[in-house]
Design an enzyme around this catalytic site. Structure first.
Site, mmCIF file in Angstrom:
data_model
loop_
_atom_site.group_PDB
_atom_site.id
_atom_site.type_symbol
_atom_site.label_atom_id
_atom_site.label_comp_id
_atom_site.label_asym_id
_atom_site.label_seq_id
_atom_site.Cartn_x
_atom_site.Cartn_y
_atom_site.Cartn_z
ATOM 1 N N LYS A 23 -7.214 1.731 -2.604
ATOM 2 C CA LYS A 23 -6.775 1.351 -1.262
ATOM 3 C C LYS A 23 -6.741 2.561 -0.331
ATOM 4 C CE LYS A 23 -5.238 -0.903 2.237
ATOM 5 N NZ LYS A 23 -4.022 -1.718 2.296
ATOM 6 N N SER A 83 0.867 -1.184 0.000
ATOM 7 C CA SER A 83 0.000 0.000 0.000
ATOM 8 C C SER A 83 0.894 1.222 0.000
ATOM 9 C CB SER A 83 -0.914 0.001 1.239
ATOM 10 O OG SER A 83 -1.810 -1.075 1.199
ATOM 11 N N LYS A 128 0.438 5.686 8.100
ATOM 12 C CA LYS A 128 1.097 5.886 6.812
ATOM 13 C C LYS A 128 0.075 6.033 5.694
ATOM 14 C CE LYS A 128 2.100 2.388 4.553
ATOM 15 N NZ LYS A 128 1.502 1.523 3.490
#
Length: 291
Positions: free
Chosen positions: A169, A94, A237
């Site tokens: 995502k 990701s 993140k």
């Protein structure tokens, strides 16, 4: 198939194991003690990402962040230096959608295909081979990779071109992050108001507020069991990717930014390696601690 797999962390290990169990030959990079059992099962430990690329037809990456993918692909003895025409690189990490497009262009210039295919479902989904896989790239590459995806996940969608998987995502992580924050507030409110948060959660599961977050992570909040299914620092993140992308697109995502700041506070308070459901502890600290 002859597959290279780089990134044998909490998610990568069971994903690689499913491919080995399906009969594929896996060339594995970064094998450590915790992932040594994959070699026992038939995987082959390889010294460098370059050699993984040289000895594999398809190379899968499952790494923590954008700089990690950059280094593994294009660093010294990286994947790119071992590629030959016709190979396929699949990044299931990701990472930044913008960086993904640049990475894909460099790989495609070597006459190879590139897919970004991040996943959702956490460690539980990885172990159960029930991950949601969001794919960006060319349809021919997707069809080539689909039999592998089907060994690791259930809901598999070609969203669009390269980068669209990562965009999906990020959108997923916005929804999950904001819902975790909402459930945290609701259960904290219930507790401070004198109600039993376990019973409040049970009641809400039968109404319009029901969700997988309330079901699974809400239970962790009630029981205060914060062993990571998905670490706070990794979700932080992803929320940072969303905030950075919003700035680049000149759009406002105010609640995403606020939740990212709460996750910053959680990491700063030592909760970075706890499950992201531990966000409720950050809210408790803002309210003067548990009572």
């Amino acid at each position: 198939m002859n597959i290279g797999f780089i990134g044998l962390g909490v998610m990568g290990r069971p994903m690689a194991e499913h491919l080995i169990d399906a009969g594929h030959q896996l060339n594995l990079s970064r094998v450590k003690d915790v992932s040594g059992y994959l070699v026992t099962k038939g995987g082959k430990a390889i010294d460098s990402a370059k050699v993984v690329a040289e000895t594999s037809d398809i190379i899968i990456l499952m790494l923590p962040d954008t700089p990690d993918v950059d280094a593994v692909l294009f660093g010294e003895n990286g994947v790119a230096s071992g590629l030959s025409a016709g190979k396929l690189v699949i990044d299931m990490s990701s990472i930044s959608p913008v960086a993904t497009k640049h990475f894909a262009a460099r790989i495609e210039a070597l006459d190879c295909d590139y897919l970004d295919a991040p996943v959702s479902g956490g460690e539980v989904g990885a172990r159960a081979a029930s991950l949601t896989i969001m794919v960006g790239g060319m349809e021919r590459a997707f069809e080539r990779a689909k039999p592998l995806f089907e060994k690791m996940g259930k809901n598999i969608t070609l969203v669009g071109g390269v980068g669209d998987g990562q965009t999906t995502k990020v959108a997923n992580q916005i929804i999950v992050g904001l819902t975790i924050e909402a459930v945290s507030e609701a259960l904290l409110f219930s507790k401070r108001a004198g109600a039993d948060p376990a019973k409040v959660r049970q009641a809400l599961m039968g109404g319009f507020a029901a969700s997988r977050i309330l079901e699974v992570l809400g239970e962790r909040m009630v029981k205060e069991t914060f062993d990571p299914g998905f670490r706070m620092r990794l979700h932080r993140k992803d929320m940072t990717l969303a905030v950075d992308a919003a700035r680049a697109l000149d759009i406002a995502l105010p609640n995403t930014a606020a939740t990212q700041q709460l996750m910053n506070a959680a990491v700063a308070s030592g909760d970075g390696d706890r499950d992201h459901s531990a966000l409720i502890k950050t809210l408790e600290r803002l309210c003067g601690g548990a009572r």
